[in-house]
Design a protein around this motif. Structure first.
Motif, PDB file in Angstrom:
ATOM      1  N   MET A 101      12.821 -12.211  13.480  1.00 16.49           N
ATOM      2  CA  MET A 101      12.792 -11.132  12.492  1.00 16.49           C
ATOM      3  C   MET A 101      11.577 -11.275  11.585  1.00 16.49           C
ATOM      4  O   MET A 101      11.254 -12.372  11.128  1.00 16.49           O
ATOM      5  N   ARG A 102      10.929 -10.144  11.303  1.00 16.50           N
ATOM      6  CA  ARG A 102       9.659 -10.147  10.580  1.00 16.50           C
ATOM      7  C   ARG A 102       9.802 -10.609   9.134  1.00 16.50           C
ATOM      8  O   ARG A 102      10.771 -10.256   8.466  1.00 16.50           O
ATOM      9  N   ARG A 103       8.818 -11.347   8.671  1.00 11.25           N
ATOM     10  CA  ARG A 103       8.753 -11.778   7.275  1.00 11.25           C
ATOM     11  C   ARG A 103       7.400 -11.391   6.704  1.00 11.25           C
ATOM     12  O   ARG A 103       6.365 -11.764   7.245  1.00 11.25           O
ATOM     13  N   TYR A 104       7.420 -10.610   5.599  1.00 10.01           N
ATOM     14  CA  TYR A 104       6.182 -10.121   5.001  1.00 10.01           C
ATOM     15  C   TYR A 104       5.828 -10.894   3.744  1.00 10.01           C
ATOM     16  O   TYR A 104       6.673 -11.076   2.875  1.00 10.01           O
ATOM     17  N   SER A 105       4.565 -11.313   3.654  1.00 10.29           N
ATOM     18  CA  SER A 105       4.065 -11.968   2.447  1.00 10.29           C
ATOM     19  C   SER A 105       3.486 -10.911   1.498  1.00 10.29           C
ATOM     20  O   SER A 105       3.333  -9.745   1.866  1.00 10.29           O
ATOM     21  N   ASP A 106       3.154 -11.327   0.285  1.00 10.01           N
ATOM     22  CA  ASP A 106       2.527 -10.433  -0.681  1.00 10.01           C
ATOM     23  C   ASP A 106       1.208  -9.887  -0.125  1.00 10.01           C
ATOM     24  O   ASP A 106       0.855  -8.734  -0.347  1.00 10.01           O
ATOM     25  N   GLU A 107       0.528 -10.743   0.581  1.00  7.24           N
ATOM     26  CA  GLU A 107      -0.749 -10.338   1.165  1.00  7.24           C
ATOM     27  C   GLU A 107      -0.528  -9.221   2.197  1.00  7.24           C
ATOM     28  O   GLU A 107      -1.288  -8.245   2.248  1.00  7.24           O
ATOM     29  N   ASP A 108       0.526  -9.372   2.989  1.00  9.55           N
ATOM     30  CA  ASP A 108       0.861  -8.336   3.970  1.00  9.55           C
ATOM     31  C   ASP A 108       1.150  -7.009   3.265  1.00  9.55           C
ATOM     32  O   ASP A 108       0.700  -5.950   3.698  1.00  9.55           O
ATOM     33  N   LEU A 109       1.909  -7.100   2.183  1.00  6.74           N
ATOM     34  CA  LEU A 109       2.248  -5.890   1.437  1.00  6.74           C
ATOM     35  C   LEU A 109       0.997  -5.217   0.899  1.00  6.74           C
ATOM     36  O   LEU A 109       0.860  -3.992   0.944  1.00  6.74           O
ATOM     37  N   ALA A 110       0.091  -6.041   0.395  1.00  6.87           N
ATOM     38  CA  ALA A 110      -1.160  -5.489  -0.141  1.00  6.87           C
ATOM     39  C   ALA A 110      -1.926  -4.750   0.953  1.00  6.87           C
ATOM     40  O   ALA A 110      -2.522  -3.698   0.714  1.00  6.87           O
ATOM     41  N   ARG A 111      -1.880  -5.310   2.126  1.00  7.04           N
ATOM     42  CA  ARG A 111      -2.582  -4.692   3.254  1.00  7.04           C
ATOM     43  C   ARG A 111      -1.973  -3.333   3.592  1.00  7.04           C
ATOM     44  O   ARG A 111      -2.689  -2.365   3.843  1.00  7.04           O
ATOM     45  N   VAL A 112      -0.658  -3.275   3.573  1.00  3.57           N
ATOM     46  CA  VAL A 112       0.011  -1.999   3.835  1.00  3.57           C
ATOM     47  C   VAL A 112      -0.332  -0.994   2.739  1.00  3.57           C
ATOM     48  O   VAL A 112      -0.625   0.171   3.015  1.00  3.57           O
ATOM     49  N   ALA A 113      -0.337  -1.469   1.510  1.00  9.73           N
ATOM     50  CA  ALA A 113      -0.688  -0.589   0.393  1.00  9.73           C
ATOM     51  C   ALA A 113      -2.103  -0.037   0.598  1.00  9.73           C
ATOM     52  O   ALA A 113      -2.365   1.131   0.318  1.00  9.73           O
ATOM     53  N   ARG A 114      -2.981  -0.876   1.079  1.00 14.05           N
ATOM     54  CA  ARG A 114      -4.353  -0.446   1.339  1.00 14.05           C
ATOM     55  C   ARG A 114      -4.360   0.675   2.380  1.00 14.05           C
ATOM     56  O   ARG A 114      -5.075   1.666   2.253  1.00 14.05           O
ATOM     57  N   ILE A 115      -3.563   0.497   3.420  1.00 15.27           N
ATOM     58  CA  ILE A 115      -3.475   1.516   4.464  1.00 15.27           C
ATOM     59  C   ILE A 115      -3.084   2.864   3.866  1.00 15.27           C
ATOM     60  O   ILE A 115      -3.730   3.887   4.105  1.00 15.27           O
ATOM     61  N   ARG A 116      -2.030   2.844   3.061  1.00 15.18           N
ATOM     62  CA  ARG A 116      -1.551   4.101   2.471  1.00 15.18           C
ATOM     63  C   ARG A 116      -2.597   4.716   1.545  1.00 15.18           C
ATOM     64  O   ARG A 116      -2.740   5.932   1.462  1.00 15.18           O
ATOM     65  N   GLU A 117      -3.324   3.850   0.850  1.00  9.30           N
ATOM     66  CA  GLU A 117      -4.358   4.332  -0.053  1.00  9.30           C
ATOM     67  C   GLU A 117      -5.475   5.028   0.737  1.00  9.30           C
ATOM     68  O   GLU A 117      -5.943   6.103   0.374  1.00  9.30           O
ATOM     69  N   LEU A 118      -5.869   4.380   1.829  1.00  8.36           N
ATOM     70  CA  LEU A 118      -6.935   4.957   2.651  1.00  8.36           C
ATOM     71  C   LEU A 118      -6.483   6.261   3.300  1.00  8.36           C
ATOM     72  O   LEU A 118      -7.282   7.172   3.510  1.00  8.36           O
ATOM     73  N   GLN A 119      -5.201   6.328   3.585  1.00  4.75           N
ATOM     74  CA  GLN A 119      -4.653   7.575   4.141  1.00  4.75           C
ATOM     75  C   GLN A 119      -4.704   8.693   3.116  1.00  4.75           C
ATOM     76  O   GLN A 119      -5.226   9.770   3.377  1.00  4.75           O
TER      77      GLN A 119
END
Lengths: 185, 185
Positions: free
Chosen positions: A68-86
């Motif tokens: 099962m997947r485990r997300y770090s703060d860094e991973d979350l930041a990366r996802v946030a970046r994706i949404r921002e770029l979108q």
DNA sequence: TCAAACCCTTACGTCAACGTCAGAGTTGAC
DNA sequence: GTCAACTCTGACGTTGACGTAAGGGTTTGA
């Protein structure tokens, strides 16, 4: 009119600030999150997270023994970046992949830069490379900003005209129909 | 990286400046255009023009006796507005329909405003209505601009750091590995 | 007048970015 | 140990914004 947040269509939801309206999920410090928790925190769906992973955009930093997947703060930041770029730049996920790869390269360069074994000229070369990538991104953003500013200016112009008309109306208080109604375009 | 122009996917193409790379189609003065000419001038497909009409966004100002669409300059401007709202603000066509309806109402108000039979208070009311709509649009644009500026600032910060590093490298010219490599983030 | 070029409607196809559902495995509190 | 809650991997569905092709009218220059 600005696009409803929860829906996935049209505009990408905020995903940078607070999550959905209920359960603001006062963020845990540095712990790893399950996909459900991560999704809720980011205000996006679990499906989206899996989809981003499938495209190689974000891979959770680890998994449980059961897979099962485990997300770090860094991973979350990366996802946030994706949404921002979108939402901000209107990039699609392929284009975003390029930006993220540049981000990764920048991080790598930073490592190398602080490595004692890196020679001075190599160091300079790396910094130049990083600089080129950032300036390319900057150009994209700047272009967008210029168009947006121009658009905003045109809206402001309309508003100014209307406010002018309003003042003129207020000026011609009780006298019924005077002829101060200019033709301003 | 900024999205190829000809393709319909991802970002909407420019559509505001020059058309495609070939045949810049030095615009005719005030004549009506066929759908093919209009499409070429705008740099979009005929299908898109028909689609916008189908959604009620742009109806060509007239047709030939045989039923072929004729586009006026005003029609073209309207289509350009659609593309602008798509690419700049990332609105979908439903949201754009709302903006265009506001535009239409504004034009109607302008007519009424210059109508002699419109009383002073009615006039004021109309201007206020128009003002409200424009300010709402302005808020949408401004919000976007703010996020974009913030994003740009973050990019600029990275660039500044990199340039600083570059100067420091240049400063430590021939002396091989000195310890001026700061940890700047 | 007649053919090439252009346009019409209708209708199915496509593509990105997920949504949704099924069937099975995992985790954690009790 | 067990059970509810959560998660996994397919795999098919959906939606917006058009693309594309078929079959048939319309325009227009020679």
């Amino acid at each position: 009119m600005t696009g409803r947040s929860p829906g996935p269509r049209s505009q990408a939801p905020p995903a940078g600030g607070a999550a959905a309206d209920v359960t603001p999920v006062t963020r845990p410090p540095g712990e790893l999150l399950s996909i459900g928790a991560a999704a809720q925190l980011l205000g996006i769906s679990e499906r989206a997270l899996r989809y981003y992973q499938q495209l190689g955009l974000v891979t959770p930093c680890g998994t449980t023994p059961g897979g099962m997947r485990r997300y770090s703060d860094e991973d979350l930041a990366r996802v946030a970046r994706i949404r921002e770029l979108q939402s901000l730049l209107g990039l699609n996920l392929d284009e975003i992949a390029v930006v993220l790869r540049n981000d990764d390269r920048a991080a790598e360069i930073k490592q190398l830069y602080h490595d004692e074994r890196t020679g001075a000229d190599k160091r300079t070369e790396l910094v130049r490379e990083s600089l080129r990538m950032q300036e390319q991104l900057r150009a994209t953003v700047e272009a967008k900003r210029a168009s947006l500013d121009q658009f905003l200016a045109s809206v402001d112009e309309r508003i100014a005209r209307l406010e002018g008309a309003l003042e003129r109306e207020a000026g011609s208080t009780s006298r019924a129909t005077d002829r101060t109604h200019q033709q301003t375009g």
